[in-house]
Design a protein around this motif. Structure first.
Motif, PDB file in Angstrom:
ATOM      1  N   GLU A   1      73.238  70.792  51.330  1.00  0.00           N
ATOM      2  CA  GLU A   1      74.651  70.409  51.161  1.00  0.00           C
ATOM      3  C   GLU A   1      74.674  70.107  49.680  1.00  0.00           C
ATOM      4  O   GLU A   1      75.690  70.649  48.826  1.00  0.00           O
ATOM      5  N   GLN A   2      73.834  69.163  49.155  1.00  0.00           N
ATOM      6  CA  GLN A   2      73.762  68.814  47.705  1.00  0.00           C
ATOM      7  C   GLN A   2      73.406  70.119  46.681  1.00  0.00           C
ATOM      8  O   GLN A   2      74.343  70.037  45.678  1.00  0.00           O
ATOM      9  N   LEU A   3      72.875  71.122  47.048  1.00  0.00           N
ATOM     10  CA  LEU A   3      72.705  72.280  46.434  1.00  0.00           C
ATOM     11  C   LEU A   3      73.788  73.096  46.321  1.00  0.00           C
ATOM     12  O   LEU A   3      74.060  73.683  45.487  1.00  0.00           O
ATOM     13  N   ARG A   4      74.436  73.214  47.609  1.00  0.00           N
ATOM     14  CA  ARG A   4      75.623  73.916  47.575  1.00  0.00           C
ATOM     15  C   ARG A   4      76.736  73.541  46.615  1.00  0.00           C
ATOM     16  O   ARG A   4      77.501  73.870  46.031  1.00  0.00           O
ATOM     17  N   GLY A   5      77.021  71.991  46.558  1.00  0.00           N
ATOM     18  CA  GLY A   5      77.881  71.346  45.960  1.00  0.00           C
ATOM     19  C   GLY A   5      77.445  71.444  44.419  1.00  0.00           C
ATOM     20  O   GLY A   5      78.489  71.990  43.649  1.00  0.00           O
ATOM     21  N   ALA A   6      76.142  71.398  43.874  1.00  0.00           N
ATOM     22  CA  ALA A   6      75.719  71.484  42.609  1.00  0.00           C
ATOM     23  C   ALA A   6      76.109  72.977  42.068  1.00  0.00           C
ATOM     24  O   ALA A   6      76.569  73.285  41.092  1.00  0.00           O
TER      25      ALA A   6
END
Length: 355
Positions: free
Chosen positions: A159-164
């Motif tokens: 989810e963090q990667l998708r947000g970035a």
């Protein structure tokens, strides 16, 4: 008492028509300049055309350098986005593996029937064997808990990667829109310059392209040499063999066309030429004039040596490669190819020694 007003005399239909026609003709005369005070474009002298075209080319070059800078940022953003997407894909593979492990644990519990451990001990024909199995089941439970933890961690990281990636994608889209704006500005300036030049005769355009005659300077090759003729016929040594190699490359590209955004090998804009020259010598320069001026040690005009980068205009929007004798090789604008020119042809803004 009400005031008695004298009725206005009515115009004959023919009179009204003639009046309307007169107004229309007057408007047309104004629009076309028939009355001498209209909005028709003034007739410019060749000198005025040259001044206006030079101004348009400079403004286009400012936009070109901005375009070049944003293009580099766009490429970097695209690369970062690709890396984020690749990392997210790898983590999703690990997440699927962890989910498969959880599924196996869940299936095993279902097969065991979920009986109370104490009851299983009572019903067991071999209590010692059951206790050994219970210890194994406890260890299996620990593995299950670890698998759950891994799944949760992978979900958070994904989810963090998708947000970035979403942030990077928004940035990429913004930069692409900025590229379009700069491109529109550049093409608009260049189109206007071409339109002005088209009003001149072929002979006048040729004279403008020739400049002040300094562009017909010698194109003698300096390949393999670290020295060039400097003022007073003295020999000025290039700061390094790499600087001399960059100068040699620039000489070889004399006559190449100017194309905005181009970095060679057959066409260049101003910063594209200097970047390509030093790239041929094994030195990586930034893409834009704004960055190239900080790519080495600043030197004064009096200290100039072959291979130094020379910059012009207050906005640092143009760059050339100094070759000695007060001359540089540069890519001027779409009306002129890569050529030799005096460095005092434009407002000098500074110089940098790369190596």
């Amino acid at each position: 008492m009400a005031a008695h007003r004298k009725p206005r005399p009515r115009s004959a239909p023919g009179t009204r028509a003639r009046t309307a026609a007169t107004i229309a003709l007057a408007g047309a005369a104004t629009a076309t300049g028939l009355d001498g005070t209209g909005h028709a474009e003034p007739q410019l002298t060749p000198g005025q055309v040259r001044a206006k075209v030079d101004q348009l080319y400079q403004e286009a070059e400012v936009a070109t350098e901005k375009y070049n800078g944003v293009k580099e940022q766009t490429r970097a953003a695209q690369k970062r986005l690709g890396s984020l997407q690749d990392e997210a894909a790898r983590k999703e593979d690990r997440l699927n593996s962890a989910r498969d492990a959880l599924g196996s644990y869940a299936a095993a519990q279902y097969r065991d029937g979920g009986l109370d451990p104490a009851l299983r001990l009572v019903l067991s024909d071999d209590p010692d064997r059951y206790l050994d199995g219970a210890a194994f089941a406890e260890r299996a439970g620990d593995r299950q808990a670890a698998a759950v933890t891994r799944v949760r961690r992978e979900l958070r990281e994904i989810e963090q990667l998708r947000g970035a990636a979403r942030v990077e994608l928004n940035s990429l889209q913004s930069r692409r829109a900025e590229l379009k704006r700069h491109k529109k500005t550049i093409t608009g300036k260049l189109d206007e310059a071409r339109r002005l030049l088209s009003r001149l005769t072929a002979e006048e355009r040729a004279r403008l392209a020739e400049g002040d005659g300094t562009d017909r300077a010698s194109r003698a090759s300096v390949a393999g040499r670290d020295t060039l003729q400097a003022p007073g016929s003295a020999m000025t040594t290039a700061p390094s063999s790499r600087a001399a190699a960059a100068v040699s490359y620039a000489y070889q590209k004399l006559g190449s066309p100017y194309v905005w955004g181009a970095t060679g090998p057959n066409a260049f804009d101003c910063s594209g030429l200097t970047q390509a020259a030093y790239r041929s010598a094994g030195v990586a320069l930034p893409r834009t004039t704004y960055a190239q001026i900080d790519a080495g040690r600043r030197v004064s005009r009096a200290e100039l040596a072959p291979g130094d980068l020379v910059f012009f205009y207050s906005g640092i929007s143009h760059v050339g490669l100094y070759v000695g004798n007060g001359q540089m090789i540069h890519a001027p604008n779409p009306s002129a190819p890569v050529r030799l020119a005096p460095i005092d042809q434009m407002p000098f803004a500074g110089a940098t020694r790369v190596v």
